[in-house]
Scaffold this motif. Structure first.
Motif, PDB file in Angstrom:
ATOM      1  N   ARG A 259       0.878  -1.175   0.000  1.00  0.00           N
ATOM      2  CA  ARG A 259       0.000   0.000   0.000  1.00  0.00           C
ATOM      3  C   ARG A 259       0.913   1.222   0.000  1.00  0.00           C
ATOM      4  NH1 ARG A 259      -2.912   2.131   4.988  1.00  0.00           N
ATOM      5  NH2 ARG A 259      -3.904   3.979   4.158  1.00  0.00           N
ATOM      6  N   VAL A 260       0.828   2.043  -1.038  1.00  0.00           N
ATOM      7  CA  VAL A 260       1.726   3.180  -1.194  1.00  0.00           C
ATOM      8  C   VAL A 260       0.958   4.484  -0.995  1.00  0.00           C
ATOM      9  CG1 VAL A 260       3.371   4.339  -2.708  1.00  0.00           C
ATOM     10  CG2 VAL A 260       3.120   1.850  -2.832  1.00  0.00           C
ATOM     11  N   LEU A 261       1.477   5.323  -0.107  1.00  0.00           N
ATOM     12  CA  LEU A 261       0.905   6.641   0.159  1.00  0.00           C
ATOM     13  C   LEU A 261       1.899   7.691  -0.342  1.00  0.00           C
ATOM     14  CD1 LEU A 261      -0.053   5.894   3.872  1.00  0.00           C
ATOM     15  CD2 LEU A 261      -1.533   5.710   1.857  1.00  0.00           C
ATOM     16  N   ALA A 262       1.426   8.646  -1.107  1.00  0.00           N
ATOM     17  CA  ALA A 262       2.309   9.678  -1.662  1.00  0.00           C
ATOM     18  C   ALA A 262       2.238  10.957  -0.843  1.00  0.00           C
ATOM     19  CB  ALA A 262       1.928   9.969  -3.110  1.00  0.00           C
ATOM     20  N   LEU A 263       3.399  11.573  -0.635  1.00  0.00           N
ATOM     21  CA  LEU A 263       3.483  12.862   0.033  1.00  0.00           C
ATOM     22  C   LEU A 263       4.425  13.751  -0.762  1.00  0.00           C
ATOM     23  CD1 LEU A 263       2.998  14.816   2.417  1.00  0.00           C
ATOM     24  CD2 LEU A 263       4.932  13.708   3.577  1.00  0.00           C
ATOM     25  N   ASP A 264       3.883  14.827  -1.321  1.00  0.00           N
ATOM     26  CA  ASP A 264       4.702  15.821  -2.011  1.00  0.00           C
ATOM     27  C   ASP A 264       4.946  16.963  -1.040  1.00  0.00           C
ATOM     28  OD1 ASP A 264       4.629  14.284  -4.327  1.00  0.00           O
ATOM     29  OD2 ASP A 264       2.896  15.355  -5.134  1.00  0.00           O
ATOM     30  N   ALA A 265       6.183  17.119  -0.615  1.00  0.00           N
ATOM     31  CA  ALA A 265       6.506  18.148   0.376  1.00  0.00           C
ATOM     32  C   ALA A 265       6.090  19.541  -0.101  1.00  0.00           C
ATOM     33  CB  ALA A 265       7.997  18.114   0.713  1.00  0.00           C
ATOM     34  N   ARG A 266       6.108  19.760  -1.394  1.00  0.00           N
ATOM     35  CA  ARG A 266       5.740  21.083  -1.919  1.00  0.00           C
ATOM     36  C   ARG A 266       4.268  21.411  -1.683  1.00  0.00           C
ATOM     37  NH1 ARG A 266       3.522  22.385  -6.329  1.00  0.00           N
ATOM     38  NH2 ARG A 266       2.539  20.869  -7.663  1.00  0.00           N
ATOM     39  N   SER A 267       3.448  20.399  -1.394  1.00  0.00           N
ATOM     40  CA  SER A 267       2.024  20.628  -1.150  1.00  0.00           C
ATOM     41  C   SER A 267       1.746  21.051   0.296  1.00  0.00           C
ATOM     42  CB  SER A 267       1.218  19.373  -1.486  1.00  0.00           C
ATOM     43  OG  SER A 267       1.486  18.352  -0.538  1.00  0.00           O
ATOM     44  N   LEU A 268       2.740  20.954   1.157  1.00  0.00           N
ATOM     45  CA  LEU A 268       2.551  21.353   2.554  1.00  0.00           C
ATOM     46  C   LEU A 268       2.555  22.872   2.668  1.00  0.00           C
ATOM     47  CD1 LEU A 268       4.908  18.707   4.189  1.00  0.00           C
ATOM     48  CD2 LEU A 268       2.403  18.706   4.179  1.00  0.00           C
ATOM     49  N   PRO A 269       1.806  23.436   3.618  1.00  0.00           N
ATOM     50  CA  PRO A 269       1.757  24.889   3.752  1.00  0.00           C
ATOM     51  C   PRO A 269       3.134  25.454   4.135  1.00  0.00           C
ATOM     52  CG  PRO A 269       0.506  23.826   5.522  1.00  0.00           C
ATOM     53  CD  PRO A 269       0.956  22.754   4.597  1.00  0.00           C
ATOM     54  N   ALA A 270       3.637  26.361   3.307  1.00  0.00           N
ATOM     55  CA  ALA A 270       5.000  26.875   3.464  1.00  0.00           C
ATOM     56  C   ALA A 270       5.246  27.507   4.835  1.00  0.00           C
ATOM     57  CB  ALA A 270       5.312  27.882   2.358  1.00  0.00           C
ATOM     58  N   ALA A 271       4.336  28.342   5.299  1.00  0.00           N
ATOM     59  CA  ALA A 271       4.551  29.021   6.581  1.00  0.00           C
ATOM     60  C   ALA A 271       4.652  28.011   7.726  1.00  0.00           C
ATOM     61  CB  ALA A 271       3.434  30.030   6.848  1.00  0.00           C
ATOM     62  N   ALA A 272       3.761  27.042   7.733  1.00  0.00           N
ATOM     63  CA  ALA A 272       3.777  26.022   8.790  1.00  0.00           C
ATOM     64  C   ALA A 272       5.014  25.140   8.672  1.00  0.00           C
ATOM     65  CB  ALA A 272       2.515  25.175   8.720  1.00  0.00           C
ATOM     66  N   LEU A 273       5.396  24.830   7.449  1.00  0.00           N
ATOM     67  CA  LEU A 273       6.577  24.004   7.213  1.00  0.00           C
ATOM     68  C   LEU A 273       7.829  24.708   7.712  1.00  0.00           C
ATOM     69  CD1 LEU A 273       7.460  21.309   5.900  1.00  0.00           C
ATOM     70  CD2 LEU A 273       7.688  22.554   3.746  1.00  0.00           C
ATOM     71  N   LEU A 274       7.985  25.968   7.344  1.00  0.00           N
ATOM     72  CA  LEU A 274       9.174  26.724   7.745  1.00  0.00           C
ATOM     73  C   LEU A 274       9.217  27.005   9.243  1.00  0.00           C
ATOM     74  CD1 LEU A 274       9.476  29.181   4.742  1.00  0.00           C
ATOM     75  CD2 LEU A 274      11.007  27.282   5.322  1.00  0.00           C
ATOM     76  N   ALA A 275       8.048  27.114   9.855  1.00  0.00           N
ATOM     77  CA  ALA A 275       7.990  27.362  11.301  1.00  0.00           C
ATOM     78  C   ALA A 275       7.988  26.062  12.105  1.00  0.00           C
ATOM     79  CB  ALA A 275       6.742  28.175  11.635  1.00  0.00           C
TER      80      ALA A 275
ATOM     81  N   GLY B  66      16.427  21.744  -0.331  1.00  0.00           N
ATOM     82  CA  GLY B  66      16.152  22.483   0.900  1.00  0.00           C
ATOM     83  C   GLY B  66      14.759  22.181   1.421  1.00  0.00           C
ATOM     84  N   LEU B  67      13.816  21.965   0.512  1.00  0.00           N
ATOM     85  CA  LEU B  67      12.453  21.621   0.915  1.00  0.00           C
ATOM     86  C   LEU B  67      12.438  20.309   1.702  1.00  0.00           C
ATOM     87  CD1 LEU B  67       9.404  22.139   0.806  1.00  0.00           C
ATOM     88  CD2 LEU B  67       9.391  20.999  -1.428  1.00  0.00           C
ATOM     89  N   LEU B  68      13.196  19.340   1.237  1.00  0.00           N
ATOM     90  CA  LEU B  68      13.282  18.072   1.960  1.00  0.00           C
ATOM     91  C   LEU B  68      13.950  18.277   3.316  1.00  0.00           C
ATOM     92  CD1 LEU B  68      12.615  15.077   1.801  1.00  0.00           C
ATOM     93  CD2 LEU B  68      14.851  14.716   0.732  1.00  0.00           C
ATOM     94  N   LYS B  69      14.957  19.120   3.365  1.00  0.00           N
ATOM     95  CA  LYS B  69      15.653  19.420   4.631  1.00  0.00           C
ATOM     96  C   LYS B  69      14.681  20.028   5.644  1.00  0.00           C
ATOM     97  CE  LYS B  69      19.153  20.504   7.388  1.00  0.00           C
ATOM     98  NZ  LYS B  69      19.051  19.873   8.679  1.00  0.00           N
ATOM     99  N   VAL B  70      13.862  20.954   5.193  1.00  0.00           N
ATOM    100  CA  VAL B  70      12.883  21.588   6.090  1.00  0.00           C
ATOM    101  C   VAL B  70      11.896  20.540   6.616  1.00  0.00           C
ATOM    102  CG1 VAL B  70      11.000  23.281   6.212  1.00  0.00           C
ATOM    103  CG2 VAL B  70      13.122  23.879   5.058  1.00  0.00           C
ATOM    104  N   LEU B  71      11.456  19.636   5.749  1.00  0.00           N
ATOM    105  CA  LEU B  71      10.549  18.577   6.189  1.00  0.00           C
ATOM    106  C   LEU B  71      11.234  17.677   7.211  1.00  0.00           C
ATOM    107  CD1 LEU B  71       7.903  16.980   6.049  1.00  0.00           C
ATOM    108  CD2 LEU B  71       8.857  15.762   4.057  1.00  0.00           C
ATOM    109  N   PHE B  72      12.460  17.252   6.929  1.00  0.00           N
ATOM    110  CA  PHE B  72      13.202  16.418   7.880  1.00  0.00           C
ATOM    111  C   PHE B  72      13.361  17.125   9.225  1.00  0.00           C
ATOM    112  CE2 PHE B  72      15.805  13.931   4.481  1.00  0.00           C
ATOM    113  CZ  PHE B  72      14.749  13.067   4.281  1.00  0.00           C
ATOM    114  N   ASP B  73      13.612  18.422   9.193  1.00  0.00           N
ATOM    115  CA  ASP B  73      13.849  19.171  10.431  1.00  0.00           C
ATOM    116  C   ASP B  73      12.636  19.225  11.343  1.00  0.00           C
ATOM    117  OD1 ASP B  73      16.475  19.634   9.763  1.00  0.00           O
ATOM    118  OD2 ASP B  73      16.177  21.727   9.181  1.00  0.00           O
ATOM    119  N   LEU B  74      11.437  19.157  10.794  1.00  0.00           N
ATOM    120  CA  LEU B  74      10.257  19.241  11.667  1.00  0.00           C
ATOM    121  C   LEU B  74       9.813  17.868  12.171  1.00  0.00           C
ATOM    122  CD1 LEU B  74       7.397  18.264  10.254  1.00  0.00           C
ATOM    123  CD2 LEU B  74       7.608  20.435   9.109  1.00  0.00           C
ATOM    124  N   LEU B  75      10.337  16.806  11.582  1.00  0.00           N
ATOM    125  CA  LEU B  75       9.994  15.458  12.043  1.00  0.00           C
ATOM    126  C   LEU B  75      10.696  15.156  13.360  1.00  0.00           C
ATOM    127  CD1 LEU B  75      10.318  13.504   8.668  1.00  0.00           C
ATOM    128  CD2 LEU B  75       8.200  14.101   9.869  1.00  0.00           C
TER     129      LEU B  75
END
Length: 184
Positions: free
Chosen positions: A34-50, A84-93
């Motif tokens: 079962r494969v679930l897709a997540l495109d980091a670019r679809s995440l809200p930028a302000a929430a992602l960066l914060a 950098g987008l992937l880095k920001v996602l990794f940083d909030l995990l």
């Protein structure tokens, strides 16, 4: 079978990285996963960066990592590293968001000069996040990822031949972890 989270770290709406991932997703689904897709670019930028994990979309992304038995990480290579987008996602995990998970790292880029980014930039981060097993990663030249007239993805023949056993080995590596997750 296993639940796989397929994460694109590309900021582009017409991303070859994302096309490559969706191609890999179909192969993994054909193995019964079962494969679930997540495109980091679809995440809200302000929430992602914060790193606002209370934001519903960010909280859902964190949940997807928690639920997955395996994770496919795809990134374009910029300046010899993952996006950098992937880095920001990794940083909030959470620090060990990949604990016990099997991970397949994939990268795309414009030149073979970037081929080592998978092992020297991406792999250490995945290991630091507690990945149980990082399988052989793979780098694909972005010019080897095309679009057919019907809009579907077409990989250059040699790329397809070389990538298939990498994806299949990831699928096989998932099996014991999925059995353990189902039992526990």
């Amino acid at each position: 079978m296993a639940v796989i989270l397929s994460v694109s770290g590309s900021p582009s709406a017409t991303s070859r990285t994302t096309r490559l991932l969706r191609h890999v997703d179909r192969r993994l689904a054909s193995h019964g996963h079962r494969v679930l897709a997540l495109d980091a670019r679809s995440l809200p930028a302000a929430a992602l960066l914060a790193a606002d994990t209370s934001d519903p979309a960010i909280a859902r992304a964190v949940e997807l990592f928690e639920q997955a038995d395996g994770v496919v990480i795809g990134t374009p290579v910029y300046k010899a590293a993952y996006s950098g987008l992937l880095k920001v996602l990794f940083d909030l995990l959470p620090q060990y968001a990949l604990r016990g998970k099997t991970v397949l790292p994939l990268a795309t880029g414009g030149s073979t000069a970037h081929v080592l980014a998978v092992d020297y930039a991406l792999r250490p981060v995945l290991n630091s996040m507690g990945a149980g097993h990082v399988t052989q990663g793979w780098f694909v030249l972005d010019r080897h990822v095309g679009v057919r007239e019907d809009g579907s993805t077409e990989l250059e023949r040699e790329t397809e031949v070389l990538l298939t056993p990498v994806v299949d080995a990831f699928s096989v590596a998932l099996a014991p972890r999925a059995v353990l997750a189902a039992a526990g």
